[in-house]
Write a protein that holds these residues in place. Structure first.
Motif, mmCIF file in Angstrom:
data_model
loop_
_atom_site.group_PDB
_atom_site.id
_atom_site.type_symbol
_atom_site.label_atom_id
_atom_site.label_comp_id
_atom_site.label_asym_id
_atom_site.label_seq_id
_atom_site.Cartn_x
_atom_site.Cartn_y
_atom_site.Cartn_z
ATOM 1 N N ASN A 27 0.832 -1.207 0.000
ATOM 2 C CA ASN A 27 0.000 0.000 0.000
ATOM 3 C C ASN A 27 0.865 1.256 0.000
ATOM 4 O OD1 ASN A 27 -2.223 1.638 0.028
ATOM 5 N ND2 ASN A 27 -2.922 1.089 2.079
ATOM 6 N N PRO A 28 1.749 1.393 -0.984
ATOM 7 C CA PRO A 28 2.683 2.532 -0.973
ATOM 8 C C PRO A 28 1.993 3.875 -1.121
ATOM 9 C CG PRO A 28 2.783 1.388 -3.085
ATOM 10 C CD PRO A 28 1.942 0.540 -2.178
ATOM 11 N N HIS A 29 0.885 3.931 -1.860
ATOM 12 C CA HIS A 29 0.254 5.223 -2.121
ATOM 13 C C HIS A 29 -0.426 5.803 -0.892
ATOM 14 C CE1 HIS A 29 1.110 5.440 -6.388
ATOM 15 N NE2 HIS A 29 0.836 4.144 -6.469
ATOM 16 N N GLN A 30 -0.834 4.955 0.039
ATOM 17 C CA GLN A 30 -1.421 5.500 1.268
ATOM 18 C C GLN A 30 -0.347 6.209 2.081
ATOM 19 O OE1 GLN A 30 -4.567 3.280 3.084
ATOM 20 N NE2 GLN A 30 -3.901 3.819 5.162
ATOM 21 N N PHE A 31 0.859 5.651 2.089
ATOM 22 C CA PHE A 31 1.974 6.349 2.746
ATOM 23 C C PHE A 31 2.294 7.650 2.017
ATOM 24 C CE2 PHE A 31 6.495 6.889 1.583
ATOM 25 C CZ PHE A 31 6.843 7.737 2.632
ATOM 26 N N ILE A 32 2.356 7.596 0.678
ATOM 27 C CA ILE A 32 2.668 8.803 -0.099
ATOM 28 C C ILE A 32 1.629 9.889 0.168
ATOM 29 C CG2 ILE A 32 2.826 9.751 -2.436
ATOM 30 C CD1 ILE A 32 3.996 7.031 -3.323
ATOM 31 N N GLU A 33 0.360 9.505 0.168
ATOM 32 C CA GLU A 33 -0.697 10.474 0.438
ATOM 33 C C GLU A 33 -0.548 11.065 1.837
ATOM 34 O OE1 GLU A 33 -5.582 10.931 0.191
ATOM 35 O OE2 GLU A 33 -4.687 8.927 0.147
ATOM 36 N N GLY A 34 -0.250 10.226 2.813
ATOM 37 C CA GLY A 34 -0.047 10.721 4.175
ATOM 38 C C GLY A 34 1.112 11.695 4.269
ATOM 39 N N ALA A 35 2.192 11.403 3.544
ATOM 40 C CA ALA A 35 3.348 12.298 3.548
ATOM 41 C C ALA A 35 3.008 13.641 2.905
ATOM 42 C CB ALA A 35 4.516 11.638 2.809
ATOM 43 N N LEU A 36 2.204 13.619 1.836
ATOM 44 C CA LEU A 36 1.820 14.858 1.168
ATOM 45 C C LEU A 36 0.894 15.700 2.048
ATOM 46 C CD1 LEU A 36 1.190 13.420 -2.416
ATOM 47 C CD2 LEU A 36 3.202 14.679 -1.614
ATOM 48 N N ILE A 37 0.008 15.022 2.788
ATOM 49 C CA ILE A 37 -0.865 15.744 3.732
ATOM 50 C C ILE A 37 -0.023 16.391 4.831
ATOM 51 C CG2 ILE A 37 -2.654 15.452 5.489
ATOM 52 C CD1 ILE A 37 -3.843 13.228 3.663
ATOM 53 N N ALA A 38 0.972 15.657 5.321
ATOM 54 C CA ALA A 38 1.870 16.210 6.341
ATOM 55 C C ALA A 38 2.616 17.425 5.798
ATOM 56 C CB ALA A 38 2.857 15.140 6.797
ATOM 57 N N ALA A 39 3.054 17.337 4.550
ATOM 58 C CA ALA A 39 3.754 18.462 3.933
ATOM 59 C C ALA A 39 2.847 19.685 3.841
ATOM 60 C CB ALA A 39 4.261 18.058 2.548
ATOM 61 N N TYR A 40 1.592 19.461 3.474
ATOM 62 C CA TYR A 40 0.629 20.571 3.402
ATOM 63 C C TYR A 40 0.422 21.188 4.788
ATOM 64 C CZ TYR A 40 -3.850 23.008 3.029
ATOM 65 O OH TYR A 40 -4.840 23.954 3.096
ATOM 66 N N ALA A 41 0.282 20.350 5.804
ATOM 67 C CA ALA A 41 0.004 20.835 7.159
ATOM 68 C C ALA A 41 1.148 21.683 7.701
ATOM 69 C CB ALA A 41 -0.262 19.658 8.094
ATOM 70 N N MET A 42 2.380 21.388 7.293
ATOM 71 C CA MET A 42 3.543 22.105 7.826
ATOM 72 C C MET A 42 4.146 23.100 6.844
ATOM 73 S SD MET A 42 5.424 19.066 10.002
ATOM 74 C CE MET A 42 5.083 17.698 8.888
ATOM 75 N N GLY A 43 3.530 23.258 5.670
ATOM 76 C CA GLY A 43 4.061 24.196 4.686
ATOM 77 C C GLY A 43 5.390 23.764 4.117
ATOM 78 N N ILE A 44 5.532 22.456 3.896
ATOM 79 C CA ILE A 44 6.793 21.872 3.432
ATOM 80 C C ILE A 44 6.775 21.734 1.910
ATOM 81 C CG2 ILE A 44 8.053 19.661 3.380
ATOM 82 C CD1 ILE A 44 7.433 19.463 6.407
ATOM 83 N N GLY A 45 7.915 22.030 1.289
ATOM 84 C CA GLY A 45 7.997 21.980 -0.159
ATOM 85 C C GLY A 45 8.707 20.780 -0.727
ATOM 86 N N ALA A 46 9.351 19.982 0.121
ATOM 87 C CA ALA A 46 10.091 18.815 -0.385
ATOM 88 C C ALA A 46 10.031 17.678 0.634
ATOM 89 C CB ALA A 46 11.545 19.168 -0.679
ATOM 90 N N VAL A 47 9.724 16.488 0.135
ATOM 91 C CA VAL A 47 9.618 15.284 0.967
ATOM 92 C C VAL A 47 10.694 14.288 0.523
ATOM 93 C CG1 VAL A 47 8.151 13.342 1.637
ATOM 94 C CG2 VAL A 47 7.131 15.606 1.258
ATOM 95 N N TYR A 48 11.449 13.766 1.489
ATOM 96 C CA TYR A 48 12.467 12.768 1.202
ATOM 97 C C TYR A 48 12.112 11.469 1.930
ATOM 98 C CZ TYR A 48 15.504 16.420 -0.700
ATOM 99 O OH TYR A 48 16.025 17.432 -1.467
ATOM 100 N N THR A 49 12.068 10.380 1.170
ATOM 101 C CA THR A 49 11.832 9.068 1.776
ATOM 102 C C THR A 49 13.155 8.320 1.832
ATOM 103 O OG1 THR A 49 9.612 9.009 0.814
ATOM 104 C CG2 THR A 49 10.504 6.930 1.646
ATOM 105 N N TYR A 50 13.619 8.052 3.055
ATOM 106 C CA TYR A 50 14.909 7.380 3.262
ATOM 107 C C TYR A 50 14.649 5.888 3.453
ATOM 108 C CZ TYR A 50 19.683 6.700 5.008
ATOM 109 O OH TYR A 50 20.993 6.301 5.168
ATOM 110 N N ILE A 51 15.188 5.071 2.553
ATOM 111 C CA ILE A 51 14.942 3.621 2.557
ATOM 112 C C ILE A 51 16.261 2.878 2.741
ATOM 113 C CG2 ILE A 51 14.002 1.682 1.220
ATOM 114 C CD1 ILE A 51 12.290 3.743 -0.301
ATOM 115 N N ARG A 52 16.255 1.881 3.586
ATOM 116 C CA ARG A 52 17.503 1.162 3.897
ATOM 117 C C ARG A 52 18.096 0.511 2.650
ATOM 118 N NH1 ARG A 52 16.397 -4.188 7.466
ATOM 119 N NH2 ARG A 52 18.608 -4.419 7.042
ATOM 120 N N GLY A 53 19.410 0.405 2.642
ATOM 121 C CA GLY A 53 20.120 -0.075 1.470
ATOM 122 C C GLY A 53 19.769 -1.484 1.055
#
Length: 465
Positions: free
Chosen positions: A96-122
């Motif tokens: 369910n990757p898109h539910q995480f992506i949507e949640g991250a975009l909502i968080a960005a909107y709530a905090m006025g953030i312009g860039a989201v970085y997803t850090y994934i283990r190697g």
């Protein structure tokens, strides 16, 4: 119980299927109908707490982000997931990757953030590629990018692969890694919300935490707050491994009894054995005895009452016959290997604990080693920049206290301390009462002989002159 994240919908990882089942409607709702402060208040009302281990209030963390756009602001999504026993974030990436992506975009909107970085283990190469495709699909649909849904809100999203370092799961190490620096934790203050990536305000959230946000916006914070234990509401993704018949990831309400999770959902302990020990939240959490397991409930506050914590909800079950000492040695070896080396208590203390545990496993341990292990662990705990020191100390300290008989069973009362030289053999201490000492005359004669040999050495003569 209705699942929030791992919903039973085939092909939910496909963006068209996700949209057909209400996907990205929460993002549209917040942009069209809600102010950033209203979004934060709704998340506060839900009681959502971080799923990365600290269990801090998500809405409260979002409120720390400064208002205004004087500086660029960033959101870091922590998918490093290097905690042994934890494997729930990769389930989100895969199912369910898109539910995480949507949640991250909502968080960005709530905090006025312009860039989201997803850090994934190697090591998550497969899941990194899944996220690359998912983010690209969201861009194509217009869910990420400039002026979303005709508004003034714009946001970019990037995936970043780590190099497999456990320390980069710590939020400030993660930021250093993203900046291209060595993964060293930073001293706080300043906190990330004040000075994070490239010196700009930054918020760090776990993948599972953000995946809960769309449902909270869609159904309301009050609805979410009534699921599970009210002190840590919602569902948790329990990653269960070890001696159970059906290991895997189970989404269940917080506060579920541990034995219900093991017996009713995981098919019980293998071969009908009794439980020996359970680590309830990833390898860094204090272990539970069988008696504690019988009363433990799986939320952070309830686990605190029995001397542990929920951590990442990575439940490691060990049955009768498990060598507890060897388990703790392996856990300690991991933290010794993964320590970044910045703080002396962690850098040196992890090595000392490993040496003592190796000595016990090799049959040359002493009873005093058990108190020594606790002493070293307590000198590491609370004395390091980040929590890796605590993560290394807790399993050792609590295992020795709770399973002392298992440790004592590997120790022989008459184990002698090896005498490395004659001078040490002359020391008088109760710890050395098993040593067979030489007579004074033999020792003196030996020392005289050594001096005479040295006096004839040409190099010594030249040095003396």
């Amino acid at each position: 119980m209705e699942k929030i994240i791992l919903r039973d919908i085939p092909d939910l990882d496909n963006i068209d299927v996700y949209v057909a089942n209400g996907g990205y409607s929460s993002l549209k709702k917040v942009i069209a109908e809600m102010t950033p402060d209203q979004v934060i208040d709704e998340v506060k009302k839900s009681g959502l707490r971080g799923r990365g281990g600290a269990c801090f209030s998500t809405g409260m963390k979002w409120s720390f982000m400064p208002k205004g756009n004087e500086k660029p602001k960033f959101l870091c999504c922590n998918g490093d997931e290097s905690e042994p026993g934890s494997f729930k974030d990769r389930e989100i990436f895969e199912k369910n990757p898109h539910q995480f992506i949507e949640g991250a975009l909502i968080a960005a909107y709530a905090m006025g953030i312009g860039a989201v970085y997803t850090y994934i283990r190697g090591e998550y190469w497969k899941w990194f590629n899944i996220m690359e495709k998912s983010v690209a699909d969201a861009y194509k649909k217009g869910f990420i990018g400039k002026n979303l849904f005709g508004s003034n809100f714009s946001v970019e999203m990037y995936n970043h692969m780590g190099a497999g370092a456990y320390i980069c799961g710590e939020e400030t190490s993660l930021m250093n890694s993203l900046e291209g620096k060595r993964g060293y934790p930073r001293v706080k203050p300043p906190f990330p919300a004040v000075s994070g990536m490239w010196g700009n305000p930054t918020t760090i959230n776990n993948i599972e935490t953000l995946a809960n946000v769309p449902a909270i916006i869609n159904k309301g914070g009050e609805w979410f707050s009534k699921i599970g234990d009210p002190r840590q509401p919602g569902t948790l993704l329990f990653g269960v491994s070890g001696d159970v018949n059906k290991p895997g990831v189970y989404e269940l309400p917080t506060g579920i009894p541990l034995m219900e999770l093991i017996n009713d959902h995981c098919g019980g302990v293998k071969d009908g054995k009794e439980i020996k020990m359970v680590i309830p939240g990833g390898s860094s959490m204090p272990p539970l005895t069988r008696e504690e397991c019988l009363i433990a409930k799986m939320d952070n506050e309830s686990l605190k009452e029995v001397g542990s914590m929920i951590g990442t909800a990575g439940v490691i079950v060990m049955a009768e016959g498990t060598d507890v000492v060897d388990v703790i040695r392996r856990v300690t070896k991991f933290y010794y290997h993964e320590s970044c080396g910045q703080c002396t208590p962690c850098r040196e203390g992890c090595g000392w604990m490993l040496k003592v545990l190796n000595r016990i496993m090799d049959g040359s341990g002493r009873k005093s080693d058990l108190d020594l292990l606790i002493s070293v662990a307590e000198n590491i705990e609370g004395n390091t920049i980040c929590a890796l020191g605590d993560a290394a100390a807790w399993p050792v300290k609590h295992a020795v206290r709770k399973f002392r008989k298992d440790f004592e069973a590997k120790i022989k009362d008459d184990t002698p301390l090896p005498v490395l030289n004659k001078v040490h053999g002359l020391r008088e201490s109760d710890e050395y009462d098993t040593i067979t000492f030489q007579s004074e005359q033999e020792v003196v004669e030996g020392l005289i002989g050594t001096v005479q040999e040295l006096s004839q050495n040409e190099d010594v003569k030249r040095f003396s002159s």
